[in-house]
Design an enzyme around this catalytic site. Structure first.
Site, PDB file in Angstrom:
ATOM      1  N   TYR A   1       0.903  -1.276  -0.095  1.00  0.00           N
ATOM      2  CA  TYR A   1      -0.053   0.166   0.036  1.00  0.00           C
ATOM      3  C   TYR A   1       0.960   1.222  -0.148  1.00  0.00           C
ATOM      4  CZ  TYR A   1      -3.161   3.601   1.506  1.00  0.00           C
ATOM      5  OH  TYR A   1      -4.129   4.646   1.522  1.00  0.00           O
TER       6      TYR A   1
ATOM      7  N   LYS B   1       1.426   4.441  -2.928  1.00  0.00           N
ATOM      8  CA  LYS B   1       1.341   5.722  -2.758  1.00  0.00           C
ATOM      9  C   LYS B   1       2.783   6.407  -3.072  1.00  0.00           C
ATOM     10  CE  LYS B   1      -2.997   5.720  -1.450  1.00  0.00           C
ATOM     11  NZ  LYS B   1      -4.036   6.525  -2.308  1.00  0.00           N
TER      12      LYS B   1
END
Length: 343
Positions: free
Chosen positions: A213, A217
């Site tokens: 994750y 980003k």
């Protein structure tokens, strides 16, 4: 380069920055005289959590038109019905958007081009988090990378000409992409001098949902640095916004019970209230100005990008990532789109 890039690498560790952000940052609510009358916004992932609350805040400042771009139109219509009752003067529409599908992304942009006489703001909030490795069949890419990076960047690029054309003269369109403080601690040095996107699609790489994750980003930090070279802040102001860790969000929906329980406890201890987190969206998309073009906005101020961005490995991967992403998006004529933005 942007003001964020010019700040240089963060002087604190990612953990220290997180604690400072959650406990010591001062909330900066939008000015009480903020007026969005006449303006139209698209908010993705707006059936719950931060997207829903940010939509409510925009409407509270007189937003005239809201497009709720959502995966579930049933949930979207339920949320829209409540908004319509509370803000009867606003034109609130629910449009389907599946972030795993390039076709769906192109369809919603075509709809914006043909149906909206005006578009001032786009907040790209839709994202996902899961505990299991999976591949999106239609693209062949791992789901985190697909949804949080590739699909989000494709939607951003395709919306840029629409925002430029449909925002009033002298009033730049606003494109705010939701980021995460987890990117600050992410690294991808093992991919130096190797294809980047294919490396994330195989199970040979160690699978960790938390680091993946964060990496998804981080890729946006790297990409936006180059993207804003193609668009003037006089046409569209592009920025990344970090809402911090926020309670009562839907990011972990569908996650296995242990993962959901972990985040529930983490948010209970450290999380910001939902209205506070959503206020960062409004701040970045409405209150802040051209000074944030190409910037990462965290804690309501221009902040440094992730530390990895400033390393030699980060620079090399940024260049390679741009090339690979341009190849990925060749099917929409991405180079022509970006070239036209400069005119």
């Amino acid at each position: 380069m942007s003001a964020s890039f010019n700040l240089g690498a963060p002087k604190e560790s990612a953990g220290s920055l997180f604690l400072r952000s959650q406990f010591y940052a001062s909330v900066q609510w939008p000015p009480s005289d903020t007026n969005l009358e006449g303006k139209v916004a698209i908010v993705t992932g707006s059936t719950g959590g931060l997207g829903l609350e940010a939509s409510r805040q925009l409407l509270s400042f007189g937003l005239s038109g809201l497009i709720m771009a959502v995966r579930s139109t049933t949930k979207g219509e339920e949320a829209a019905a409540k908004f319509r009752a509370q803000y009867p003067r606003a034109n609130i529409q629910v449009w389907p958007l599946e972030m795993e599908s390039y076709d769906s992304i192109q369809a919603i942009v075509r709809r914006a081009e043909t149906e909206l006489p005006r578009l001032d703001i786009a907040i790209l909030n839709a994202a996902m988090q899961t505990a299991t490795f999976s591949i999106v069949r239609s693209t062949g890419h791992e789901k985190y990378i697909q949804v949080n990076y590739l699909s989000t960047m494709l939607l951003a690029i395709l919306l840029l000409p629409v925002l430029k054309a449909k925002s009033p003269p002298g009033m730049p369109g606003r494109l705010t992409i939701v980021s995460s403080g987890t990117a600050r601690g992410a690294t991808i040095t093992e991919l130096k001098d190797a294809p980047i996107l294919p490396a994330f699609d195989g199970k040979s790489r160690p699978w960790n949902p938390f680091s993946r994750y964060a990496i998804s980003k981080l890729l946006a930090h790297l990409f936006v640095i180059d993207l804003v070279r193609y668009v003037s802040a006089d046409d569209v102001i592009v920025n990344l916004v970090d809402p911090g860790l926020v309670k009562n969000t839907d990011l972990q929906r569908g996650a296995p019970l242990p993962l959901a329980a972990f985040f529930y406890c983490l948010k209970t201890i450290f999380g910001r209230r939902l209205p506070v987190g959503a206020s960062t969206y409004v701040d970045a998309a409405v209150v802040k100005g051209k000074e944030t073009h190409g910037c990462y906005v965290a804690d309501w101020k221009i902040s440094s990008f992730a530390a990895f961005v400033y390393t030699s490995d980060g620079e090399a991967i940024r260049e390679q990532l741009w090339k690979e992403t341009m190849v990925e998006f060749e099917f929409v004529g991405v180079e022509s789109i970006l070239s036209m933005l400069k005119k």
